[in-house]
Enzyme design. Sequence first.
Site, PDB file in Angstrom:
ATOM      1  CD  GLU A 320      37.172  26.589 -24.662  1.00 64.42           C
ATOM      2  OE1 GLU A 320      36.967  25.511 -23.985  1.00 64.42           O
ATOM      3  OE2 GLU A 320      38.538  26.175 -26.125  1.00 64.42           O
ATOM      4  CG  HIS A 349       4.955  22.122 -25.122  1.00 66.18           C
ATOM      5  ND1 HIS A 349       3.945  22.722 -25.128  1.00 66.18           N
ATOM      6  CD2 HIS A 349       4.864  21.424 -25.664  1.00 66.18           C
ATOM      7  CE1 HIS A 349       3.428  22.806 -26.560  1.00 66.18           C
ATOM      8  NE2 HIS A 349       4.154  21.513 -26.959  1.00 66.18           N
ATOM      9  CE  LYS A 459      42.545  23.351 -18.388  1.00 60.25           C
ATOM     10  NZ  LYS A 459      43.208  22.729 -20.151  1.00 60.25           N
TER      11      LYS A 459
END
Length: 530
Positions: A320, A349, A459
């Site tokens: 960000e 793994h 937003k």
Amino acid sequence: MNKIDLWSRYKEFLYNDAVTGFMLDISRIGFDPSLFTSSKPMFQQALAEMADLENGAIANKDENRMVGHYWLRNPEIAPPALRASITDTLASIETLTAKIHKGDILSEKGSKFDKLLLVGIGGSALGPQFVTQALGSTNDKLTIFFMDNTDPDGMHKVLSEMGSLDTAICVVISKSGGTKETRNGQLVAKEAWKRAGLQFNRAFIAVTMEGSELDKTASSEGWLARIPMLDWIGGRTSELSAVGLLPAALQGYDIRGMLAGAKHMDELTRSSDIRTNPAGLLALMWHQAGKGQGLKDMVVLPYKDRLELFSRYLQQLVMESLGKQLDRNGKKVNQGIAVYGNKGSTDQHAYVQQLRDGVNNFFAVFIEVLKDDSIGEKQWVSELKVEPNVTCADYLQGFFLGTRSALFENDRESITISVKEVSAETIGMLIALFERAVSFYASFVNVNAYHQPGVEAGKKAAARVLELQHAARAALESANAPLTAEEVATKIGSSDECETVYKVLLRLAHNGRAALTGQITPNEARFSSK
């Protein structure tokens, strides 16, 4: 580069803080020592900009705000007018926490509080989640739960896991009070308390800016407490503010230790010599690895379960802050560093196969913890011998060193951070280290680390979807026959948003809020009011 040369580089370039035992190894990044000389002007500029921030310069010009998270751990360097607000907030957190722990403040039914529901999103949840994972134990004063999304299924699951709310506190964290995800979680929590036959206001605490929508709500409804969130603290740098300190204190963690660790790292990273500045070194290695263009991802690999969430925390802090389309001159640059990670040795793994043999588009940041046990607890598990004179932790170190060597042998670069133990001080140091490295790197590539236009765009786009939903439902209610999504979109004047209208109607139909006839494909689905 042979092993003798690597040992020589390790000795030459290892940064070591004699006070805390913190170490930073950059020897496995492919740079020439002349880099320290050539980067000096860039680093001096970054230092000057950091000093300006600490002196109160406006950093987020979009909102005309200072950025002062460094002041939280050393109020003496804050502008005089702000020092009292920092110390007063910390004192109010400690006073409130002490009363709750001692039983001076009891639940509605007269018992001590022993559960904590935190409602927040982004930095208001990621930081507390990371710290809980790092410092938590069965001895925590309050057991914490998180509502960090607007997913009703997820919120119901959290409430089910909490069980009885009789002895639960709810902390709602939102700087503006208008963040929809947090607002929704707050409303769900209030309803849950009501359904349990409890007065929610006797258990709710707000962490927000004074005068915000949330602050006004908490005041008018008589919530248990309101803790101020300061205007000059951004979400991704808020863990050492009231956002992170209040839940940490309620859980019984050493918040003064966290602040002290961060303050110590801040002091180390004010060094004007990049060779003795750990955040400067870290940022320079990011810059070197990605050629100043973010060409390589950052893979964070802590070899400690307690640090498992650090990579997730760093995703927001780094991405960000650095992920910007425009630089500070308005030039299109599309900067950023992608961050992902997993704990060692789990990564052996998972994706280490690709890291070693696949696309060489990353550099690794290993985090090594030297003490097998953490937060002052000696565990029998650490001493158990799984083979003659070999413990589980011996294997953990073997996997760490082995993975690092395997990567290096195939020309994969890495940085290693070593800390003595996982403690409150260590967590504060790591948070401060990466905060300041992000600031330095942003200066190196000329972007503003302290605004987030992309987040605001998201937003606004989300708000548009809700507008379309309202309009689409109204169109269905007024229609005489079932309509396709395309017909609905045309009817509401949004023919260029057919796909969004279709997706909205499809979800409404699957949840009994609209009727669906025909196949669910875009051309055949017909929707009507229900």
